[in-house]
Design an enzyme around this catalytic site. Structure first.
Site, PDB file in Angstrom:
ATOM      1  N   CYS A  86      28.823  -2.641  39.864  1.00 51.16           N
ATOM      2  CA  CYS A  86      29.469  -2.184  41.088  1.00 51.16           C
ATOM      3  C   CYS A  86      29.413  -3.318  42.101  1.00 51.16           C
ATOM      4  CB  CYS A  86      28.747  -0.945  41.622  1.00 51.16           C
ATOM      5  SG  CYS A  86      29.488  -0.232  43.102  1.00 51.16           S
ATOM      6  N   HIS A 127      33.129   6.893  37.929  1.00 55.11           N
ATOM      7  CA  HIS A 127      32.272   5.986  38.696  1.00 55.11           C
ATOM      8  C   HIS A 127      32.562   6.113  40.191  1.00 55.11           C
ATOM      9  CE1 HIS A 127      30.159   2.063  39.480  1.00 55.11           C
ATOM     10  NE2 HIS A 127      30.968   2.103  40.532  1.00 55.11           N
ATOM     11  N   GLU A 128      33.848   6.065  40.543  1.00 51.88           N
ATOM     12  CA  GLU A 128      34.205   6.140  41.963  1.00 51.88           C
ATOM     13  C   GLU A 128      33.893   7.520  42.538  1.00 51.88           C
ATOM     14  OE1 GLU A 128      34.451   3.326  43.056  1.00 51.88           O
ATOM     15  OE2 GLU A 128      35.091   2.295  41.245  1.00 51.88           O
ATOM     16  N   HIS A 131      30.442   7.884  43.770  1.00 52.59           N
ATOM     17  CA  HIS A 131      30.248   7.372  45.130  1.00 52.59           C
ATOM     18  C   HIS A 131      30.390   8.488  46.155  1.00 52.59           C
ATOM     19  CE1 HIS A 131      29.788   2.984  44.955  1.00 52.59           C
ATOM     20  NE2 HIS A 131      30.644   2.985  43.945  1.00 52.59           N
TER      21      HIS A 131
END
Length: 137
Positions: A86, A127-128, A131
């Site tokens: 990241c 993955h995003e 966040h």
């Protein structure tokens, strides 16, 4: 406008708030920043540029895709282990990802979409979306 990448774990660990049409500049800035980092990054969440909203931008296939307020509505039972990096963090970490996901979201024009993603594209989106929950991988 290209923004600086946030690396502060305290900021990155906060849960994101829903975005709305007042966040159009965030979408533009997020896309500009992703394009500026395209040589080393395939996706970004808004908190990576200092805005704690549920907006992501990612290269899905060869197309820059924006997802506003995405929600995973279905996922495969099959998972796999992936090593991910990241821009906001140093090093790589092992994570478990679903092989196939179905996501409902608003596009950059706030048009409702529902789409199935597989493999690496699904991995990027997961993955995003992590966040948004303040998960640091």
């Amino acid at each position: 406008m290209v923004k600086e990448i946030v690396k502060d774990p305290l900021l990155l660990s906060q849960k994101a708030e829903k975005a709305d049409k007042n966040d159009m500049q965030v979408i533009t800035d997020l896309c500009d920043t992703l394009n500026a980092n395209a040589d080393r990054c395939v996706g970004m969440a808004a908190n990576m540029i200092g805005v704690n909203k549920t907006i992501l931008a990612a290269f899905i296939g060869d197309k820059l895709t924006v997802m506003v307020n995405p929600v995973m509505v279905n996922r495969s039972k099959k998972t796999y282990e992936a090593e991910e990096g990241c821009l906001s963090l140093t090093g790589k970490r092992t994570v478990t990802r679903f092989e196939v996901i179905e996501v409902e979201y608003l596009d950059k024009r706030f048009k409702r979409k529902k789409q199935v993603f597989k493999g690496f594209d699904a991995e990027i989106i997961q993955h995003e979306m992590d966040h948004f929950e303040g998960k640091l991988i």
